[in-house]
Design a protein around this motif. Structure first.
Motif, short mmCIF file in Angstrom:
data_model
loop_
_atom_site.label_atom_id
_atom_site.label_comp_id
_atom_site.label_asym_id
_atom_site.label_seq_id
_atom_site.Cartn_x
_atom_site.Cartn_y
_atom_site.Cartn_z
N ILE B 155 0.81 -1.17 -0.17
CA ILE B 155 0.08 0.03 -0.15
C ILE B 155 0.83 1.26 -0.09
CG2 ILE B 155 -1.83 1.41 1.29
CD1 ILE B 155 -2.81 -1.40 2.45
N ALA B 156 1.91 1.21 0.96
CA ALA B 156 2.96 2.35 0.83
C ALA B 156 3.60 2.61 -0.36
CB ALA B 156 3.87 2.24 1.97
N LYS B 157 3.99 1.57 -1.05
CA LYS B 157 4.38 1.43 -2.35
C LYS B 157 3.62 2.08 -3.47
CE LYS B 157 7.23 -1.06 -5.81
NZ LYS B 157 7.68 -2.40 -6.20
N LYS B 158 2.36 1.42 -3.45
CA LYS B 158 1.26 1.76 -4.38
C LYS B 158 1.03 3.58 -4.55
CE LYS B 158 -3.65 1.02 -5.24
NZ LYS B 158 -4.78 0.23 -4.26
N TYR B 159 0.88 3.91 -3.05
CA TYR B 159 0.39 5.50 -2.96
C TYR B 159 1.69 6.31 -2.69
CZ TYR B 159 -4.43 3.93 -2.64
OH TYR B 159 -5.69 3.18 -2.95
N LYS B 160 2.97 5.53 -2.90
CA LYS B 160 4.30 6.69 -2.60
C LYS B 160 4.02 7.53 -1.31
CE LYS B 160 5.59 7.48 -7.33
NZ LYS B 160 4.42 6.57 -7.97
N MET B 161 3.48 6.42 -0.36
CA MET B 161 3.17 7.11 1.07
C MET B 161 4.01 6.53 2.17
SD MET B 161 -0.81 6.61 2.36
CE MET B 161 -1.88 7.62 1.50
N VAL B 162 4.65 7.21 2.80
CA VAL B 162 5.25 6.89 4.14
C VAL B 162 4.21 6.65 5.34
CG1 VAL B 162 6.84 7.56 6.10
CG2 VAL B 162 7.33 8.31 3.56
N ILE B 163 4.29 5.23 5.89
CA ILE B 163 3.24 4.92 6.71
C ILE B 163 4.20 4.51 8.07
CG2 ILE B 163 1.66 3.14 7.35
CD1 ILE B 163 0.89 2.90 4.30
#
Lengths: 369, 369
Positions: B155-163
Motif C-alpha cells: 500500500i505504501a508503495k502503491k501510494y508513494k506514502m510513508v506509513i
C-alpha cells in the motif's frame, strides 16, 4: 479591540452552554464538572466591588491518607494594572501601586491567604519594551533593603503570610529579574533569579539583566515547598522539571505577557507543567495598557503594550480553575491539600517511569557535539 | 454515558456561540480565528459517509522565505475501533481491521496524503488491560516480516506514502511496543520503541514488553523529518525534547487512552510539546469500546474499555485543529509548510535561550545522588 475584550474563554462558555453541556465541557476542558467555588465573606465582595477587582476562589480536594494528615494551604495571586502614567516619577508610580496592592492584600488576608504571589516586576510599568534604561533605573533595587522589601515585610509579618515579590534587582551594579521570598515573619528567606531571558522577535530583555545564576531553588516555607518560574521561563520544560525534581509542591509563574504573544498557549504551558511534574502551578499575568514615550530618530514615539491577565491555577491532576478577567485587577484564591502531589505521583507513575539517567546521558552527549 | 458522547469540546463550542464570540473563542483556544479547512473531493465525503467515518482537513500557513522554497507536506491520521469481538481468532480480528483500514487509506491517498500514521497497536484490541498473554501472543510479530508489514508495504508503495505502523513487536522472544516506519517505496526504513511504559494505578504494561532501547531516532523520510512518541511517552517532557534536539519536524503520538485517564489533558500535552519544541505534533487516539472476558478466581469476568478518539494536530506556533469525533472512526488530514518550524524557532527563541548545558549538568548531578 481584542485586548480590551473582558471575556475570558471561560466566560464565553458559561454564558452560552446549557447546564448539561456545560458539565461535559467542564469535564473535558477543566478536568472536573464543577469548579468547586470557595465561599467568600460578604466583605470580600463588597471591598472588591468598590475597587473593581475581580475576586474568585476555588478549592481542590485530595484523598485522606492513613499516615499523613491533610496539609491544607490557601494561596492567593494578584494581577493588576499600573496606576499612574509612565512619565510620573519613579517614586510616585511605585507608591500609587503600593497603595493599591495594600488594599488587595488586605482582602487576601481576610480570606486566610497564607502564600501570596505578585506579578512580574509588579511595582512598575513593564518598561523593558522601551529599550531605554536611564529613565527607569531607579526601579531596580536591592532584594533585601529596597523600598519594595520594606513595604512588604511588615505586611507579611502582620498577616503571617509568605509573600513572593518579583522585582528588578540591582545587586552591586548587576541587574537581575528576581523573585524575593519573604517569610511569614516578614524576613527575607531567599530569592530566585529568572533563568531564561526572552528574545522574541525584536523584543529582548538581555540588555537589562543577566540570566539567573541561582539554579532551581525550592523554598521550604512554613506552609508549603514553593518555587518560582519567572515569565518566559515557562516555555522551557527543563526549567519546570528541575523545580519538580528539587521537591516543589507549588510553582508560581509571575508574568507580563501581551496578547500578541502566546495568549492561545497561556492555558497550556503551566497546566502541562503541573501535570508533568505533579505540583500545583499558579499563573499570574499583568493586566492593563501601558503607554511609553521614547525618543527615536529625534522624534517622540509612543509604545503601547496591553496585558491579558487571565491568571489561573492548575492542580497536579490537571484540574484547573477558570481564569481571572482579561482586563481588570484581580485576586485569585485557592485552597488545596498538598498531599495531592504525592497521590498523583503514586497513581500516574510519571516520576517512576521517567528514566532520568538515560536523558542525563543523552543531554550531555548532545551539548558536547 | 460519557464515553458514548459524540461531542468533542469543539462541537460544543461551534453549536453554541454566535459568530463574533466564536471568532474570539477560536483565537484564544485554537490560536486562530478560522480553522482553515481543506477543501475535500466529493468522493471523499461520499465514501466516508457510507462507512460512517469522520473526515476533516485543515491547513497551516507559513511565511515565504528568500532562500528556502516552501516544503509542503500532507499528513493523515487514522483513528478507528476494532471490528470483531475479542473472542474471535487472532487472524480473523486482524483481517477485519486490515479490510477497514485499507478503505480509509484509499481515501487518504485520494486526498494526496504523503505521511500516514495509525494508532497504537492498531490491528488488535488493546488487550494489555487483561494482564493475560496466552490468548493474544500471536498479535506480537516481526517488524519486518510480520503480516502487518506485509499488508502495509504494498500500500505504501502503491501510494508513494510513508506509513507509520505501531505494532507489538516480537523480536526473538522479546516484546517491544514499536512504531515501524515504512518508506514511500514500501521498504522498511527503521523503527522506534516506546521509551516509557505506563504504570497507572493497577494498569501496567511492564509485564508485556521492554522499555525502548533505541533512543530518540528521527527518520529523514522523503517528505519530512519525523519521529514517533508512543502513547504514555507524551507525559515525559524530556522524551519530546530529545526528538526536537535530534531535528524532528513532525512528531506523531499514536495512543490508546481511555476517558478515565487524562481526557482533560489530551489537548494539553502534545500541544505543549509542539510549542516547546517548534515542531508539528500529531495526536491519534483509538475509539470504540472493547470487551474482554478473562478468568479471575475461576470465574469469567468482563473488562470493558472505551477510548475517546479526539485526534488532533498542533503546529509549532501553537495553533491547533479541532478534534476528530470521540466515538467514530476518523481520518484527519493536514497540509502545512515545514518551514514554519524554523520560522517559529527564529521568532520565539526558545531554542536559543534553552541553556541545555546547565540542565545537562544539573540532571547528571541529580541522578547521581
Amino acid at each position: 479591540m481584542v485586548t480590551q475584550m473582558e471575556q475570558t474563554l471561560d466566560k464565553f462558555i458559561k454564558k452560552n452552554l446549557n447546564p448539561e453541556d456545560l458539565k461535559q465541557f467542564n469535564r473535558i476542558h477543566y478536568g472536573r464538572e464543577d469548579h468547586c467555588e470557595l465561599k467568600f465573606k460578604e466583605s470580600t465582595f463588597k471591598t472588591a466591588g468598590e475597587s473593581n477587582i475581580d475576586v474568585a476562589g476555588y478549592y481542590f480536594t485530595a484523598n485522606s491518607e492513613q499516615v499523613r494528615s491533610p496539609r491544607n494551604v490557601i494561596v492567593g495571586l494578584i494581577q493588576h494594572s499600573i496606576v499612574l502614567p509612565t512619565d510620573k516619577t519613579v517614586s510616585e508610580q511605585k507608591d500609587a501601586i503600593f497603595h493599591k496592592i495594600n488594599k488587595i492584600i488586605d482582602i487576601a488576608a481576610s480570606e486566610g491567604v497564607q502564600i501570596l504571589c505578585l506579578q512580574e516586576s509588579w511595582y512598575m510599568p513593564f518598561f523593558l519594551c522601551t529599550r531605554e534604561v536611564e529613565k527607569w533605573k531607579e526601579f531596580a533595587e536591592s532584594a533585601t533593603e529596597g523600598p519594595v522589601f520594606k513595604f512588604l515585610s511588615p505586611i507579611a509579618k502582620k498577616y503571617k503570610m509568605v509573600i513572593i515579590s518579583p522585582i528588578l534587582e540591582n545587586e552591586n551594579g548587576t541587574w537581575w529579574n528576581t523573585a524575593v521570598i519573604i517569610d511569614e515573619k516578614g524576613q527575607y528567606m531567599g530569592k530566585h533569579r529568572k533563568n531564561h531571558l526572552p528574545s522574541v522577535g525584536s523584543f529582548s530583555e538581555t540588555s537589562y539583566y543577566s540570566p539567573g545564576n541561582l539554579g532551581h531553588a525550592v523554598f521550604d516555607t512554613k506552609y508549603a515547598k514553593i518555587a518560582v518560574n519567572i515569565c518566559y521561563g515557562r516555555h522551557q520544560a527543563l526549567n519546570w522539571l528541575m523545580f519538580g525534581l528539587n521537591g516543589a509542591e507549588i510553582v508560581f509563574n509571575p508574568a507580563a505577557t501581551i496578547s500578541e504573544f502566546g495568549e492561545s498557549f497561556w492555558g497550556i504551558e503551566a497546566r502541562n507543567a503541573a501535570i508533568a511534574n505533579a505540583y500545583f502551578t499558579c499563573s499570574i499575568n499583568r493586566v492593563g495598557t501601558e503607554d511609553f514615550f521614547v525618543i527615536k530618530n529625534e522624534k517622540e514615539e509612543r509604545i503601547t503594550r496591553s496585558y491579558y491577565g487571565s491568571s489561573y491555577i492548575t492542580a497536579p491532576n490537571g484540574q484547573r480553575t477558570p481564569s481571572l478577567s482579561r482586563v481588570r485587577d484581580g485576586l485569585l484564591i485557592s485552597k488545596f491539600d498538598l498531599n495531592l502531589c504525592r497521590q498523583v505521583k503514586d497513581q500516574w507513575g510519571f516520576n517512576m517511569t521517567s528514566r532520568l539517567d538515560m536523558y542525563a546521558m543523552e543531554l550531555i552527549l548532545k551539548t558536547q557535539t
